[in-house]
Motif scaffolding. Structure first.
Motif, PDB file in Angstrom:
ATOM      1  N   THR A 156      47.402  60.039  49.855  1.00 17.81           N
ATOM      2  CA  THR A 156      47.649  58.908  48.963  1.00 17.81           C
ATOM      3  C   THR A 156      46.350  58.141  48.760  1.00 17.81           C
ATOM      4  O   THR A 156      45.618  57.878  49.722  1.00 17.81           O
ATOM      5  N   GLY A 157      46.088  57.781  47.494  1.00 11.40           N
ATOM      6  CA  GLY A 157      44.875  57.033  47.202  1.00 11.40           C
ATOM      7  C   GLY A 157      44.773  56.715  45.732  1.00 11.40           C
ATOM      8  O   GLY A 157      45.685  57.006  44.947  1.00 11.40           O
ATOM      9  N   PRO A 158      43.651  56.111  45.341  1.00 11.90           N
ATOM     10  CA  PRO A 158      43.442  55.844  43.917  1.00 11.90           C
ATOM     11  C   PRO A 158      43.464  57.139  43.121  1.00 11.90           C
ATOM     12  O   PRO A 158      43.045  58.197  43.612  1.00 11.90           O
ATOM     13  N   LYS A 159      43.933  57.041  41.897  1.00  9.93           N
ATOM     14  CA  LYS A 159      44.069  58.237  41.069  1.00  9.93           C
ATOM     15  C   LYS A 159      42.758  58.982  40.921  1.00  9.93           C
ATOM     16  O   LYS A 159      42.718  60.216  41.023  1.00  9.93           O
ATOM     17  N   ASP A 160      41.651  58.249  40.712  1.00 13.22           N
ATOM     18  CA  ASP A 160      40.369  58.940  40.524  1.00 13.22           C
ATOM     19  C   ASP A 160      39.918  59.636  41.800  1.00 13.22           C
ATOM     20  O   ASP A 160      39.292  60.690  41.767  1.00 13.22           O
ATOM     21  N   ALA A 161      40.249  59.053  42.975  1.00 11.43           N
ATOM     22  CA  ALA A 161      39.882  59.698  44.240  1.00 11.43           C
ATOM     23  C   ALA A 161      40.700  60.963  44.452  1.00 11.43           C
ATOM     24  O   ALA A 161      40.169  61.996  44.896  1.00 11.43           O
ATOM     25  N   ILE A 162      41.986  60.923  44.149  1.00  9.06           N
ATOM     26  CA  ILE A 162      42.833  62.102  44.305  1.00  9.06           C
ATOM     27  C   ILE A 162      42.345  63.231  43.407  1.00  9.06           C
ATOM     28  O   ILE A 162      42.332  64.408  43.803  1.00  9.06           O
ATOM     29  N   GLU A 163      41.911  62.889  42.202  1.00 10.86           N
ATOM     30  CA  GLU A 163      41.419  63.906  41.266  1.00 10.86           C
ATOM     31  C   GLU A 163      40.106  64.516  41.717  1.00 10.86           C
ATOM     32  O   GLU A 163      39.740  65.618  41.286  1.00 10.86           O
ATOM     33  N   ARG A 164      39.375  63.829  42.582  1.00  7.88           N
ATOM     34  CA  ARG A 164      38.070  64.340  43.057  1.00  7.88           C
ATOM     35  C   ARG A 164      38.185  65.193  44.311  1.00  7.88           C
ATOM     36  O   ARG A 164      37.193  65.729  44.801  1.00  7.88           O
ATOM     37  N   THR A 166      40.145  65.792  57.327  1.00  6.36           N
ATOM     38  CA  THR A 166      39.084  65.145  56.556  1.00  6.36           C
ATOM     39  C   THR A 166      39.202  65.584  55.098  1.00  6.36           C
ATOM     40  O   THR A 166      39.392  66.765  54.804  1.00  6.36           O
ATOM     41  N   VAL A 167      39.085  64.606  54.196  1.00  6.58           N
ATOM     42  CA  VAL A 167      39.212  64.875  52.765  1.00  6.58           C
ATOM     43  C   VAL A 167      37.844  64.675  52.115  1.00  6.58           C
ATOM     44  O   VAL A 167      37.219  63.618  52.274  1.00  6.58           O
ATOM     45  N   LEU A 168      37.367  65.698  51.377  1.00 10.23           N
ATOM     46  CA  LEU A 168      36.017  65.686  50.826  1.00 10.23           C
ATOM     47  C   LEU A 168      36.038  66.009  49.336  1.00 10.23           C
ATOM     48  O   LEU A 168      36.927  66.719  48.854  1.00 10.23           O
ATOM     49  N   ASP A 169      35.005  65.496  48.639  1.00  8.27           N
ATOM     50  CA  ASP A 169      34.851  65.876  47.233  1.00  8.27           C
ATOM     51  C   ASP A 169      33.947  67.101  47.139  1.00  8.27           C
ATOM     52  O   ASP A 169      33.576  67.696  48.160  1.00  8.27           O
ATOM     53  N   LEU A 193      36.186  61.044  51.259  1.00 12.08           N
ATOM     54  CA  LEU A 193      36.933  60.169  50.358  1.00 12.08           C
ATOM     55  C   LEU A 193      37.800  59.209  51.163  1.00 12.08           C
ATOM     56  O   LEU A 193      38.395  59.591  52.189  1.00 12.08           O
ATOM     57  N   ASP A 194      37.866  57.958  50.693  1.00 17.14           N
ATOM     58  CA  ASP A 194      38.645  56.920  51.358  1.00 17.14           C
ATOM     59  C   ASP A 194      40.080  56.982  50.858  1.00 17.14           C
ATOM     60  O   ASP A 194      40.461  56.325  49.884  1.00 17.14           O
ATOM     61  N   VAL A 195      40.889  57.798  51.533  1.00 18.57           N
ATOM     62  CA  VAL A 195      42.282  57.987  51.155  1.00 18.57           C
ATOM     63  C   VAL A 195      43.142  57.969  52.408  1.00 18.57           C
ATOM     64  O   VAL A 195      42.646  58.069  53.537  1.00 18.57           O
TER      65      VAL A 195
END
Length: 414
Positions: free
Chosen positions: A171-179, A204-207, A213-215
């Motif tokens: 869960t996170g901002p839409k732009d972060a989820i898309e990245r 860990t979640v990475l672009d 990413l802060d999610v």
């Protein structure tokens, strides 16, 4: 002048001025008593900075996500010492950001405060922050296990990792989820690993550029199992000999009861090994011998079972030979009423090729050998009879002629 002073309006104006003066003087006096403001109080004015004050955020947390909010700020308060100390000690005020009416997007907003004495001057550092208010999105992603293969002990290799659960909700901002490009659970192991790894690992979640990413991840960690194996293979043993045996020794065979062994190592190493060689030194072998020989480890092989084999060496003394000639054929068992005529060989002698160890062969004399023709039970007529040799037990022999032809005739009565 007297007339002016005796004028009623003059007296009224003077009375009013005196009343105003008296009111102002009395109000200042009692006001100062009420507020406690004295020259000493002014001297007690103080300034303090309260650090690490948490920041509260008011917004629609069910549908929106905000980023850029500092966790804490510093609050500087100025005023009379007793008010400053009370505020610092009690910390019963609130620092907050109100985004209730803000629109989605990036913006600069003030940091506000409440529930602090009006007698204090308040400065917040920072006083403004740049925030991003975005739509909250939740999406499910598969988790990939990751670990450093250099921690595997020599010869060991890892099979495909297993992750439980296999997916997480992010869960996170839409732009972060898309990245989001990578969702990884990294095993952190110390030392060399030679057994299956089973460990909880943080997700860990990475672009794409491997920036974190802060999610929000649910669950935050997963159970990762990495099967670690030590591949094995059976290979044959090849025995080589080195050295020269003593002059009088002949090595008949060199063999082992362990024709193959099991080797352990990484798959690519095992594929390059078709057999293992052991070398046996026969330079000091004088008789049948059994020895234990260690197996040399090829590069990359971490275990051999067994790592030593027993090698059996069969040895014999070298044999020499000589030929004994003109040994007379003897007969036995001839019936008294018969006479024998030797048809072949005509001269009645044979040769013997005698084989044996040198020292024993030298002792073998012609007189020790008897070539016998057994005529027992034979009747008159021509016969082909096998020759039998009686000689020393520690040598071997071979007849030049193994059968002879004879003729038996009845004796004439005299």
């Amino acid at each position: 002048m007297d007339k002016f002073m005796e004028n009623p309006w003059f007296i009224r104006i003077i009375s009013m001025l005196l009343a105003v003066l008296l009111f102002v003087t009395a109000n200042d006096y009692f006001g100062s008593k009420k507020s406690g403001t004295t020259p000493n109080d002014m001297e007690n004015a103080n300034t303090e900075t309260i650090t690490n004050v948490p920041v509260e955020v008011y917004y629609d947390s069910e549908n929106l996500v905000v980023s850029g909010i500092p966790q804490t700020v510093d609050v500087k308060i100025e005023g009379q010492k007793r008010f400053v100390e009370a505020a610092k000690r009690q910390r019963d005020f609130t620092v907050y950001i109100d985004l209730s009416d803000e629109e989605i997007g990036k913006q600069r907003v003030p940091i506000l405060y409440k529930d602090i004495s009006e007698k204090l001057k308040v400065t917040i550092e920072p006083s403004y922050v740049d925030i991003s208010l975005q739509e909250k999105v939740t999406k499910e992603f598969g988790v990939e296990a990751e670990f450093n293969r250099s921690i595997l002990a020599e010869g060991f290799e890892a099979e495909r990792p297993e992750v439980e659960p296999k997916t997480v909700k992010i869960t996170g901002p839409k732009d972060a989820i898309e990245r989001i490009s990578y969702v990884k659970a990294t095993i952190d192991a110390s030392g060399l690993i030679s057994d299956t790894i089973k460990q909880n690992a943080k997700v860990t979640v990475l672009d794409r550029e491997l920036n974190k990413l802060d999610v929000l991840v649910e669950p935050e960690s997963v159970l990762v199992t990495i099967p670690v194996t030590n591949p094995r293979k059976n290979v044959p043993i090849k025995i080589n000999t080195t050295g020269t045996p003593p002059d009088d020794i002949n090595i008949k065979t060199v063999s082992t009861v362990t024709p193959e062994v099991m080797i352990f190592g990484r798959t690519e190493i095992l594929q390059s090994v078709d057999e293992l060689e052991v070398t046996v030194d026969v330079s000091d072998i004088h008789e049948d011998t059994e020895i234990e020989v260690p197996i040399k480890y090829p590069l990359g092989v971490n275990k051999i079972t067994p790592d030593k084999i027993k090698v059996k060496i069969l040895a014999e003394k070298k044999l020499e030979e000589k030929t004994l000639k003109d040994i007379k054929i003897e007969n036995k068992g001839l019936s008294s009423d018969l006479e024998m005529e030797l048809l072949s060989p005509a001269n009645g002698t044979v040769s013997l090729k005698v084989t044996g160890e040198k020292n024993k062969l030298e002792k073998a004399e012609d007189s020790e050998f008897h070539v016998l023709l057994n005529l027992e039970g034979l009747k008159a007529g021509e016969h082909e009879v096998d020759l039998v040799v009686d000689g020393p037990k520690d040598v071997q022999w071979e007849l030049s002629t193994k059968k002879v032809k004879i003729r038996l005739t009845e004796k004439e009565n005299v």
